[in-house]
Enzyme design. Structure first.
Site, PDB file in Angstrom:
ATOM      1  N   CYS A 114      25.355 -23.489   4.056  1.00 44.15           N
ATOM      2  CA  CYS A 114      25.700 -24.884   3.846  1.00 44.15           C
ATOM      3  C   CYS A 114      27.192 -25.027   3.920  1.00 44.15           C
ATOM      4  CB  CYS A 114      25.177 -25.325   2.503  1.00 44.15           C
ATOM      5  SG  CYS A 114      25.653 -26.969   2.104  1.00 44.15           S
ATOM      6  N   CYS A 119      25.573 -31.406   1.249  1.00 47.19           N
ATOM      7  CA  CYS A 119      24.309 -30.986   1.830  1.00 47.19           C
ATOM      8  C   CYS A 119      23.580 -29.916   1.035  1.00 47.19           C
ATOM      9  CB  CYS A 119      24.534 -30.505   3.240  1.00 47.19           C
ATOM     10  SG  CYS A 119      26.040 -29.605   3.400  1.00 47.19           S
TER      11      CYS A 119
END
Lengths: 210, 126
Positions: A114, A119
């Site tokens: 990530c 996110c």
């Protein structure tokens, strides 16, 4: 690498860019200004936030995984559309759209990388660990996932494929680990206790069964 | 000190969502806003009764504007109260905060996904 995101949602967001919500922008602005003026120390703020690491977000991932292990219909629904499946669990708080569950099997191990924006599925996993936010993890995970797993003490059979999923601001991933042998007949509650955060990121396995 | 200050806040400020151990947060930014408030309190910028009054004021204002008051928006009011407090204490004006918010927005736009979002001087020049 998976990049088959859904482009049809109505978010004014260019896919290649990072994104922060209006609220996150205001919080960052405050922190920037207070830091510049010497009123706060970012390291001290991080320490306060980390002290609440286990108190942020519903952290429902372990319960969701345990349910998937015990309820085949739910597991299928989770793999079909994780956001919708989790939404059917009334007592579990909502998760963002576009959460995708990826299932570990003897043939394939999934690992999620990530970025530093929004996110990370914190609703499921709580705060991201520090190493997860660090760029070495991200760059190495893509190039040498097996080496990264070794660093975490995870050794997989040579013929297990390792698939690395790259989260985006809108598409986030939850790894569904394999249910360990020796847990037959366990209740969901008991199973949830062996589901670690790292096992849902793919850098770990569920806790060993005693 | 952190924990002691947090416990003080939790007993002096009404409505802070908590469990048996102390404050809980729905989202990471809520904890960040809380942390900044603790840090400013420790610097002596305000007392907890001042803070409670500022927060109550913000909640009243939001309710007048139709906030459903379900508890979910608690930290939105908290953040608004923090911005106001910072302005009232002469630390930073609303304009400065707004300009910095816009700069972060700009930094976000030019940062490719996956890179750390960092603020540069040029982000302020739009």
């Amino acid at each position: 690498m998976a990049h088959d995101h859904d482009h049809s949602h109505d978010h004014h967001h260019d896919h290649e860019h990072s994104e922060l919500s209006e609220t996150q922008l205001r919080v960052r602005a405050l922190e920037t200004v207070l830091t510049e003026k010497g009123y706060v120390d970012p390291a001290a703020l991080d320490a306060i936030v980390e002290a609440y690491e286990t108190k942020i977000g519903p952290r429902n991932g372990a319960r969701v995984v345990a349910k998937a292990w015990t309820d085949p219909a739910f597991k299928q629904a989770l793999l079909d559309d994780a956001s919708a499946a989790i939404g059917t669990l009334g007592h579990v708080a909502r998760v963002g759209d576009h959460l995708i569950a990826v299932e570990n099997t003897p043939q394939r191990h999934n690992m999620v990388v990530c970025t530093l924006c929004s996110c990370y599925p914190w609703e499921m996993l709580g705060l991201p660990p520090v190493w997860y936010k660090a760029s070495p993890y991200r760059s190495r995970a893509v190039k040498d996932p097996r080496g990264v797993l070794n660093d975490f003490g995870v050794t997989l059979p040579k013929d297990t494929e390792i698939r690395v999923w790259d989260s985006t601001a809108e598409t986030r991933f939850l790894v569904l680990p394999m249910r360990p042998a020796g847990t037959e007949g366990w209740s969901e509650e008991r199973l949830a206790e062996i589901v670690t955060r790292d096992s849902m990121i793919g850098t770990g396995l569920p806790k060993a069964v005693p | 000190m952190t924990n002691a200050t947090a416990m003080q806040a939790a007993s002096a400020v009404p409505g802070i969502p908590q469990d048996d151990d102390g404050p809980v947060f729905r989202e990471p930014w809520e904890a960040q806003a809380f942390a900044m408030t603790l840090a400013l309190y420790d610097r002596g910028l305000f007392t907890w009764s001042e803070w409670a009054a500022a927060l109550a004021d913000e909640i009243k204002r939001a309710q007048a504007a139709g906030d459903p008051d379900t508890g979910e928006t608690y930290y939105s009011h908290w953040l608004a109260a923090l911005e106001r407090m910072v302005a009232e204490k002469g630390v930073a004006t609303a304009q400065t905060l707004h300009r910095t918010r816009d700069a972060w927005d700009h930094a976000c736009d030019r940062t490719p996904h996956g890179q750390p979002i960092e603020l540069r001087a040029s982000d302020f020049h739009d």
